[in-house]
Scaffold this active site. Sequence first.
Site, PDB file in Angstrom:
ATOM      1  N   ARG A  22       0.865  -1.177   0.000  1.00 19.75           N
ATOM      2  CA  ARG A  22       0.000   0.000   0.000  1.00 19.75           C
ATOM      3  C   ARG A  22       0.907   1.235   0.000  1.00 19.75           C
ATOM      4  O   ARG A  22       1.615   1.494   0.956  1.00 19.75           O
ATOM      5  CB  ARG A  22      -0.886  -0.074   1.241  1.00 19.75           C
ATOM      6  CG  ARG A  22      -1.967   0.964   1.324  1.00 19.75           C
ATOM      7  CD  ARG A  22      -1.533   2.049   2.270  1.00 19.75           C
ATOM      8  NE  ARG A  22      -2.473   3.124   2.299  1.00 19.75           N
ATOM      9  CZ  ARG A  22      -2.507   4.046   3.243  1.00 19.75           C
ATOM     10  NH1 ARG A  22      -1.675   3.990   4.263  1.00 19.75           N
ATOM     11  NH2 ARG A  22      -3.353   5.016   3.169  1.00 19.75           N
TER      12      ARG A  22
ATOM     13  N   HIS B 285      -2.354  11.120  -0.385  1.00 18.77           N
ATOM     14  CA  HIS B 285      -1.778  11.037   0.967  1.00 18.77           C
ATOM     15  C   HIS B 285      -1.113  12.397   1.240  1.00 18.77           C
ATOM     16  O   HIS B 285       0.097  12.476   1.420  1.00 18.77           O
ATOM     17  CB  HIS B 285      -0.808   9.871   1.063  1.00 18.77           C
ATOM     18  CG  HIS B 285      -0.490   9.420   2.458  1.00 18.77           C
ATOM     19  ND1 HIS B 285      -0.640   8.121   2.889  1.00 18.77           N
ATOM     20  CD2 HIS B 285      -0.016  10.104   3.534  1.00 18.77           C
ATOM     21  CE1 HIS B 285      -0.267   8.013   4.158  1.00 18.77           C
ATOM     22  NE2 HIS B 285       0.119   9.212   4.579  1.00 18.77           N
TER      23      HIS B 285
ATOM     24  N   GLU C  88      -6.643   9.223   5.542  1.00 15.77           N
ATOM     25  CA  GLU C  88      -6.885  10.011   6.747  1.00 15.77           C
ATOM     26  C   GLU C  88      -7.412  11.425   6.439  1.00 15.77           C
ATOM     27  O   GLU C  88      -6.755  12.428   6.737  1.00 15.77           O
ATOM     28  CB  GLU C  88      -5.606  10.082   7.591  1.00 15.77           C
ATOM     29  CG  GLU C  88      -5.110   8.707   7.988  1.00 15.77           C
ATOM     30  CD  GLU C  88      -3.895   8.715   8.920  1.00 15.77           C
ATOM     31  OE1 GLU C  88      -3.412   9.800   9.270  1.00 15.77           O
ATOM     32  OE2 GLU C  88      -3.437   7.618   9.284  1.00 15.77           O
TER      33      GLU C  88
ATOM     34  N   ASN D  35      -6.843   2.822   9.299  1.00 11.29           N
ATOM     35  CA  ASN D  35      -5.550   3.147   9.903  1.00 11.29           C
ATOM     36  C   ASN D  35      -5.768   3.176  11.407  1.00 11.29           C
ATOM     37  O   ASN D  35      -6.532   4.010  11.907  1.00 11.29           O
ATOM     38  CB  ASN D  35      -5.045   4.513   9.430  1.00 11.29           C
ATOM     39  CG  ASN D  35      -4.640   4.504   7.966  1.00 11.29           C
ATOM     40  OD1 ASN D  35      -4.768   3.493   7.282  1.00 11.29           O
ATOM     41  ND2 ASN D  35      -4.141   5.636   7.487  1.00 11.29           N
TER      42      ASN D  35
ATOM     43  N   TYR E  15      -4.002   3.267  15.194  1.00 11.65           N
ATOM     44  CA  TYR E  15      -2.815   3.449  16.036  1.00 11.65           C
ATOM     45  C   TYR E  15      -3.132   3.312  17.526  1.00 11.65           C
ATOM     46  O   TYR E  15      -2.424   2.631  18.245  1.00 11.65           O
ATOM     47  CB  TYR E  15      -2.144   4.794  15.734  1.00 11.65           C
ATOM     48  CG  TYR E  15      -1.438   4.748  14.390  1.00 11.65           C
ATOM     49  CD1 TYR E  15      -0.157   4.237  14.285  1.00 11.65           C
ATOM     50  CD2 TYR E  15      -2.086   5.132  13.226  1.00 11.65           C
ATOM     51  CE1 TYR E  15       0.490   4.133  13.055  1.00 11.65           C
ATOM     52  CE2 TYR E  15      -1.459   5.035  11.988  1.00 11.65           C
ATOM     53  CZ  TYR E  15      -0.175   4.543  11.910  1.00 11.65           C
ATOM     54  OH  TYR E  15       0.457   4.422  10.688  1.00 11.65           O
TER      55      TYR E  15
ATOM     56  N   GLU F 223      -2.920   0.762   7.882  1.00  9.93           N
ATOM     57  CA  GLU F 223      -1.761   1.231   8.656  1.00  9.93           C
ATOM     58  C   GLU F 223      -1.899   0.771  10.098  1.00  9.93           C
ATOM     59  O   GLU F 223      -2.963   0.931  10.706  1.00  9.93           O
ATOM     60  CB  GLU F 223      -1.656   2.764   8.683  1.00  9.93           C
ATOM     61  CG  GLU F 223      -1.226   3.383   7.383  1.00  9.93           C
ATOM     62  CD  GLU F 223      -1.031   4.892   7.505  1.00  9.93           C
ATOM     63  OE1 GLU F 223      -0.788   5.413   8.620  1.00  9.93           O
ATOM     64  OE2 GLU F 223      -1.140   5.556   6.454  1.00  9.93           O
TER      65      GLU F 223
HETATM   66  O1  IFM Z   1       3.246   8.664   9.064  1.00  7.29           O
HETATM   67  C1  IFM Z   1       1.869   8.722   9.261  1.00  7.29           C
HETATM   68  C2  IFM Z   1       1.137   8.448   7.961  1.00  7.29           C
HETATM   69  O2  IFM Z   1       1.493   9.352   6.976  1.00  7.29           O
HETATM   70  C3  IFM Z   1      -0.346   8.562   8.183  1.00  7.29           C
HETATM   71  N1  IFM Z   1      -0.768   7.772   9.303  1.00  7.29           N
HETATM   72  C4  IFM Z   1      -0.050   7.884  10.538  1.00  7.29           C
HETATM   73  C5  IFM Z   1       1.428   7.702  10.279  1.00  7.29           C
HETATM   74  C6  IFM Z   1       2.204   7.815  11.602  1.00  7.29           C
HETATM   75  O3  IFM Z   1       1.999   9.052  12.183  1.00  7.29           O
END
Ligand code: IFM
Length: 458
Positions: free
Chosen positions: A84, A128, A173, A303, A305, A362
């Site tokens: 990706r 992006h 995002e 994505n 985190y 992600e």
């Molecule tokens: O590096 C970023 C990415 O560009 C978008 N998602 C979060 C990642 C980590 O902060």
Amino acid sequence: MAAQASSGLVPGFPADFGWGVSTSSYQIEGAVDEGGRGQSIWDTYSHEPGRTARGETGDVSCDHYHHWQEDLDLMADLGVSVYRFSIAWPRVMPSGKGPLNEEGVDFYSRLVDGLLERGIMPFPTLYHWDLPQALEDEGGWVNRDTTQRFAEYAAAMFERLGDRVDHWLTHNEPWVTAFMGYIGSEKAPGVYNDWPQALRVSHHLLLSHGLAVQALRASSAASAKIGLAPNLHPTRPFSDSPEDVKAALTWDGFQNRWFLDPVFKGHYPEDMLAEYERFSFEEAVEEGDLAVISSPVDLLGVNFYHRAVVKTEPNSPYLGLTCVPTQLPLTEMGWDVTPDGLPEMLLRIKRDYGDIDIYITENGAAYPDKWDGGDIVEDPQRVEFIARHLEALSQAVAGGVHVKGYCVWSLLDNYEWEKGYDKRFGLYYVDYPTQRRIPKRSALWYRDQIAASRTGAA
Ligand code: IFM
């Protein structure tokens, strides 16, 4: 990459699961003045004094533009089946509209061919964050015309790459583009606390997503799959106080539902429309927009985190709310490690939006990796981070969520936007002065995880 990884591989994934890695154009490519590439808003922003840590820019970064074959070989060593990446709009359309820059298109065309030769599925993201500066000069995402320009750019990519690419993402995002770009000012174009503009941008991003979906359906690559990749954060109140409870619900609307509801339900969330009335948001919405935005998609990129723990903070421009870390140790980004938030988010998507195919586009973490000049960089925290998230993800799979794949952010250490180069997310360490890539322990672990999963040994 002969060394052994540590044990602790994670079972529970189907043999055909899409194991992958993720990157983005401005964060790895470098070569900003080569091959006819136009300027992007990140070239502008990163060169403005005071915007980024140590004034660092993506001018050279991992120089992937010149090292792409080596980087594809690294992916082949890992055994991934999905890559990706993102296409830099200003590399293929230097001023954001008009004729294509053939040299830029060739770069991605060769990349796609190189992936297919190695048995890796190309999974490009169209946006992006690197908007052509020429479009920014005409108002950028605040200007509704940019949605049409995006649809034209998308159609051109479907035309040129769609004979070999069958999975696409529109936006990465969009929350970050709209709100960190126009409220927090941490991201390009770096506007501070302009809610009417931020909301207009969020709507235009969604509208351009829908127009791109329609452009795909009208193209010769109509049978390809497409979706978008929001950053989603399950929310929790910081305390039991009514203010914090309300804050968590509002943050959920602000970050998650604001993007998911229009795409999957065809309307914005009522509570947030009420919240945004004071910013005249509805003036941005024209008749028919929501039908475009909710054009059926084939997949959702997630994505993920960390969970967001939310409290009120009167000085915050983000609706007077803020997210606070609550559990030590944090990652180098200052983020909580909350793997159980991943199945929580995915099961909720299944409940509220239905059985959509999901790719974790992600997931990963920055840690203070150090290279001692040897053949491997030890990063036990990242191995643990990924393993714990895969364990959590397997619970969502067991719970019936249609998870088709998982991409580690990121293949390489790279340019972490305004935070510069010292936030290292890669499975491979990048020694920037020499551009040498050194595998981290997590790369070996991920390679073993993929192999074991495919053979049923995990
Ligand atoms: O590096 C970023 C990415 O560009 C978008 N998602 C979060 C990642 C980590 O902060």
